[in-house]
Design an enzyme around this catalytic site. Sequence first.
Site, PDB file in Angstrom:
ATOM      1  N   ASP A  81       0.856  -1.194   0.000  1.00 17.08           N
ATOM      2  CA  ASP A  81       0.000   0.000   0.000  1.00 17.08           C
ATOM      3  C   ASP A  81       0.896   1.249   0.000  1.00 17.08           C
ATOM      4  O   ASP A  81       2.073   1.179   0.400  1.00 17.08           O
ATOM      5  CB  ASP A  81      -0.882  -0.039   1.262  1.00 17.08           C
ATOM      6  N   HIS A  82       0.356   2.379  -0.451  1.00 21.91           N
ATOM      7  CA  HIS A  82       1.045   3.689  -0.446  1.00 21.91           C
ATOM      8  C   HIS A  82       2.570   3.593  -0.429  1.00 21.91           C
ATOM      9  O   HIS A  82       3.198   3.641   0.638  1.00 21.91           O
ATOM     10  CB  HIS A  82       0.622   4.502   0.780  1.00 21.91           C
ATOM     11  N   GLU A 133      -2.464   6.531  -7.914  1.00 22.44           N
ATOM     12  CA  GLU A 133      -3.459   7.472  -7.375  1.00 22.44           C
ATOM     13  C   GLU A 133      -3.352   8.807  -8.086  1.00 22.44           C
ATOM     14  O   GLU A 133      -2.253   9.302  -8.344  1.00 22.44           O
ATOM     15  CB  GLU A 133      -3.225   7.662  -5.868  1.00 22.44           C
ATOM     16  N   GLY A 208     -11.594   3.985   3.752  1.00 26.94           N
ATOM     17  CA  GLY A 208     -12.836   3.242   4.004  1.00 26.94           C
ATOM     18  C   GLY A 208     -13.399   3.449   5.400  1.00 26.94           C
ATOM     19  O   GLY A 208     -14.617   3.473   5.584  1.00 26.94           O
ATOM     20  N   ASN A 228     -10.130   0.342   0.752  1.00 27.61           N
ATOM     21  CA  ASN A 228      -9.072   0.207   1.767  1.00 27.61           C
ATOM     22  C   ASN A 228      -9.580   0.577   3.166  1.00 27.61           C
ATOM     23  O   ASN A 228     -10.255   1.596   3.330  1.00 27.61           O
ATOM     24  CB  ASN A 228      -7.920   1.178   1.456  1.00 27.61           C
ATOM     25  N   VAL A 229      -9.189  -0.234   4.134  1.00 28.17           N
ATOM     26  CA  VAL A 229      -9.527   0.077   5.533  1.00 28.17           C
ATOM     27  C   VAL A 229      -8.274  -0.079   6.385  1.00 28.17           C
ATOM     28  O   VAL A 229      -7.637  -1.135   6.370  1.00 28.17           O
ATOM     29  CB  VAL A 229     -10.627  -0.867   6.080  1.00 28.17           C
ATOM     30  N   ASN A 230      -7.951   0.954   7.114  1.00 25.71           N
ATOM     31  CA  ASN A 230      -6.807   0.901   8.018  1.00 25.71           C
ATOM     32  C   ASN A 230      -7.206   1.359   9.424  1.00 25.71           C
ATOM     33  O   ASN A 230      -7.208   0.587  10.377  1.00 25.71           O
ATOM     34  CB  ASN A 230      -5.673   1.775   7.465  1.00 25.71           C
ATOM     35  N   THR A 231      -7.571   2.644   9.553  1.00 22.61           N
ATOM     36  CA  THR A 231      -7.712   3.272  10.866  1.00 22.61           C
ATOM     37  C   THR A 231      -8.617   2.513  11.831  1.00 22.61           C
ATOM     38  O   THR A 231      -8.283   2.341  13.001  1.00 22.61           O
ATOM     39  CB  THR A 231      -8.240   4.718  10.694  1.00 22.61           C
TER      40      THR A 231
HETATM   41  P1  13P Z   1      -8.637   4.563   6.500  1.00 27.69           P
HETATM   42  O1  13P Z   1      -7.496   4.614   7.451  1.00 27.69           O
HETATM   43  O2  13P Z   1      -9.464   5.786   6.494  1.00 27.69           O
HETATM   44  O3  13P Z   1      -9.454   3.324   6.662  1.00 27.69           O
HETATM   45  O4  13P Z   1      -8.001   4.487   5.029  1.00 27.69           O
HETATM   46  C1  13P Z   1      -7.163   3.421   4.707  1.00 27.69           C
HETATM   47  C2  13P Z   1      -6.480   3.606   3.409  1.00 27.69           C
HETATM   48  O5  13P Z   1      -6.947   4.266   2.527  1.00 27.69           O
HETATM   49  C3  13P Z   1      -5.194   2.896   3.272  1.00 27.69           C
HETATM   50  O6  13P Z   1      -4.622   3.087   2.030  1.00 27.69           O
END
Ligand code: 13P
Length: 280
Positions: A81-82, A133, A208, A228-231
């Site tokens: 990712d990123h 992106e 997300g 995508n979900v992270n936080t």
């Molecule tokens: P969130 O942290 O808002 O879920 O976004 C995750 C994300 O876009 C990772 O690339």
Amino acid sequence: MIVNLNPLLKEARDHHYAVGAFNVYNYETIHSVIEAIKESNTSAIISFGEKYLSNMELKEVVNLIRTMTTELDQKVGIHLDHCKSFDVIKKAIDAGFTSVMIDGSHLPFEENVAITKEVVDYAHQFNVTVEAELGSLSLGSHSNEDDAEEIYTDPMKAREFVLQTNVDCLAVSIGTVHGLYKGEPQVSVERLIEIKDQIDIPFVLHGGSGTPLKTIQECIINGIAKINVNTEISSSIVKAISETVSKKPDTHFSVLSNQAKEAGKKTIVKYMEMFNSVKQ
Ligand code: 13P
């Protein structure tokens, strides 16, 4: 079964759902995604950001995922990712990542095109798929991403970008944020439709966490195939652990580790249900 983005995104588009890309940083979070895949019986992308290289090495991520998925029938992607560095991308491909994101969103358009094209030409030789992106997301709360100005993706530029780079999927900026929303989410599905009218490629929705179900459904109908979900994975784990530690400060770490796995899994299963909610 470990796969690149192509079969995951094709299936998602054909069946009108989005495949979840869940960020991991350690053994517990990888375990959470894999258990969620089993429980929901769905495919998923295990996503590791360049930012977390101080938590795990690339080879450790791949080896752990491969070891833990040998018995799985569901499709699993191992995604970088990123990533801003071509060098790290090459190392991830060597380590066995099946897809990579080159993040040139902070660069002027021509430079973003140039680095993305270079990465696509390189990665495709190894059957590794590429996300890029265009535009950028602003920062909500609890996120670990860098702050950035919110710039919505320009539909005409998106068309030019995809045609010039031959990228496999494109992350678009339409009003979601990295992290939890500070106020009411203002997501422009209209902008997504304008982009889709210009170019037919799977789109990726970053940010997300906290995005309402209705918005997610409208985005999926209009071309978003990966979310995508992270936080929220992180914050749900931290909440569970904090509650335990505040009640019992001498809790053994093995107990917290299991709580982390369970809290992460619950969050991931919730998002898998939301992303599959318009599946036919
Ligand atoms: P969130 O942290 O808002 O879920 O976004 C995750 C994300 O876009 C990772 O690339």
